[in-house]
Design a protein around this motif. Structure first.
Motif, PDB file in Angstrom:
ATOM      1  N   GLY A   1      83.283  -6.143   9.940  1.00  0.00           N
ATOM      2  CA  GLY A   1      84.020  -7.811  10.185  1.00  0.00           C
ATOM      3  C   GLY A   1      83.762  -8.823   9.034  1.00  0.00           C
ATOM      4  N   LEU A   2      83.934  -9.303   9.091  1.00  0.00           N
ATOM      5  CA  LEU A   2      83.417 -10.381   7.705  1.00  0.00           C
ATOM      6  C   LEU A   2      82.150 -10.934   8.659  1.00  0.00           C
ATOM      7  CD1 LEU A   2      84.007 -12.139   5.912  1.00  0.00           C
ATOM      8  CD2 LEU A   2      85.800 -13.836   7.139  1.00  0.00           C
ATOM      9  N   VAL A   3      81.256 -11.748   7.596  1.00  0.00           N
ATOM     10  CA  VAL A   3      80.225 -12.343   7.750  1.00  0.00           C
ATOM     11  C   VAL A   3      79.885 -12.843   6.746  1.00  0.00           C
ATOM     12  CG1 VAL A   3      78.436 -10.317   7.488  1.00  0.00           C
ATOM     13  CG2 VAL A   3      78.118 -11.862   8.759  1.00  0.00           C
ATOM     14  N   GLN A   4      78.557 -14.525   6.931  1.00  0.00           N
ATOM     15  CA  GLN A   4      78.248 -15.198   6.051  1.00  0.00           C
ATOM     16  C   GLN A   4      77.237 -14.501   4.923  1.00  0.00           C
ATOM     17  OE1 GLN A   4      77.355 -18.930   7.717  1.00  0.00           O
ATOM     18  NE2 GLN A   4      80.238 -19.479   6.855  1.00  0.00           N
ATOM     19  N   PRO A   5      76.845 -14.264   3.408  1.00  0.00           N
ATOM     20  CA  PRO A   5      75.390 -13.778   3.664  1.00  0.00           C
ATOM     21  C   PRO A   5      74.510 -14.382   4.221  1.00  0.00           C
ATOM     22  CG  PRO A   5      76.849 -15.094   1.436  1.00  0.00           C
ATOM     23  CD  PRO A   5      77.249 -15.754   3.279  1.00  0.00           C
ATOM     24  N   GLY A   6      73.613 -14.363   4.344  1.00  0.00           N
ATOM     25  CA  GLY A   6      71.949 -13.499   5.830  1.00  0.00           C
ATOM     26  C   GLY A   6      72.552 -12.966   6.864  1.00  0.00           C
ATOM     27  N   GLY A   7      73.425 -13.236   7.177  1.00  0.00           N
ATOM     28  CA  GLY A   7      74.045 -12.715   8.311  1.00  0.00           C
ATOM     29  C   GLY A   7      73.624 -11.549   9.298  1.00  0.00           C
TER      30      GLY A   7
ATOM     31  N   LEU B   1      71.996  -9.979   4.842  1.00  0.00           N
ATOM     32  CA  LEU B   1      73.825  -9.176   4.379  1.00  0.00           C
ATOM     33  C   LEU B   1      73.528 -10.014   2.973  1.00  0.00           C
ATOM     34  CD1 LEU B   1      75.989  -7.859   6.885  1.00  0.00           C
ATOM     35  CD2 LEU B   1      74.704  -6.664   5.040  1.00  0.00           C
ATOM     36  N   LYS B   2      74.288  -9.900   2.306  1.00  0.00           N
ATOM     37  CA  LYS B   2      74.353  -9.975   0.928  1.00  0.00           C
ATOM     38  C   LYS B   2      75.884  -9.953   0.402  1.00  0.00           C
ATOM     39  CE  LYS B   2      69.941  -8.930  -1.025  1.00  0.00           C
ATOM     40  NZ  LYS B   2      68.441  -8.103  -1.854  1.00  0.00           N
ATOM     41  N   PRO B   3      76.778 -10.466  -0.770  1.00  0.00           N
ATOM     42  CA  PRO B   3      78.101 -10.437  -0.819  1.00  0.00           C
ATOM     43  C   PRO B   3      78.329  -9.349  -1.830  1.00  0.00           C
ATOM     44  CG  PRO B   3      76.924 -12.170  -1.004  1.00  0.00           C
ATOM     45  CD  PRO B   3      75.884 -12.029  -1.182  1.00  0.00           C
ATOM     46  N   GLU B   4      77.323  -8.942  -2.147  1.00  0.00           N
ATOM     47  CA  GLU B   4      77.558  -7.219  -2.895  1.00  0.00           C
ATOM     48  C   GLU B   4      77.011  -5.905  -2.011  1.00  0.00           C
ATOM     49  OE1 GLU B   4      74.983  -9.791  -3.744  1.00  0.00           O
ATOM     50  OE2 GLU B   4      72.559  -8.621  -3.923  1.00  0.00           O
ATOM     51  N   ASP B   5      77.337  -6.132  -0.704  1.00  0.00           N
ATOM     52  CA  ASP B   5      76.959  -5.492   0.715  1.00  0.00           C
ATOM     53  C   ASP B   5      78.059  -5.142   1.220  1.00  0.00           C
ATOM     54  OD1 ASP B   5      73.888  -6.680   1.893  1.00  0.00           O
ATOM     55  OD2 ASP B   5      74.475  -5.098   1.104  1.00  0.00           O
TER      56      ASP B   5
END
Length: 116
Positions: A10-16, A86-90
């Motif tokens: 799904g969609l998650v914010q950075p750090g989530g 989590l990071k955007p590059e993930d």
């Protein structure tokens, strides 16, 4: 019929955090080592993590070490990937993979998007 069905993306914010699952059927799950791969747009599929058939041994790509944790429940024929910080590059499609000798099975993948 062999099936590996991933879920939990799904969609998650950075750090989530997200927890992926992979439900296996049609083969003896406990006989297979399992792996998580991911493929980002325009990039090759890369190995993220692996776990032995009994679950006693795991290994991780350097880019996820300390943030991701892989586990399995052989009684439930299910594989997990706990993803923290989590990071955007993930961002990628995440696939589970079953391996035993020359036999390899793949799931269809689940999309993980890390974005604010």
């Amino acid at each position: 019929q062999v099936q590996l069905v991933e879920s939990g993306g799904g969609l998650v914010q950075p750090g989530g955090s997200l927890r992926l699952s992979c439900a296996a059927s049609g083969f003896i799950f406990s006989n297979y080592a399992m792996r998580w791969y991911r493929q980002a747009p325009g990039k090759e599929r890369e190995l993220v993590a692996g776990i032995s058939s009994a679950g006693g041994s795991t290994n991780y790509a350097d880019c996820v070490k300390g943030r991701f944790s892989m586990s399995r429940d052989n009684a439930k024929n299910t594989l997990y990937l706990q993803m923290n910080s989590l990071k955007p590059e993930d961002t990628a499609v995440y696939y589970c993979n079953a391996v035993r000798l020359n036999t390899v099975y793949w799931g269809q993948g689940t999309q993980v998007t890390v974005s604010s």
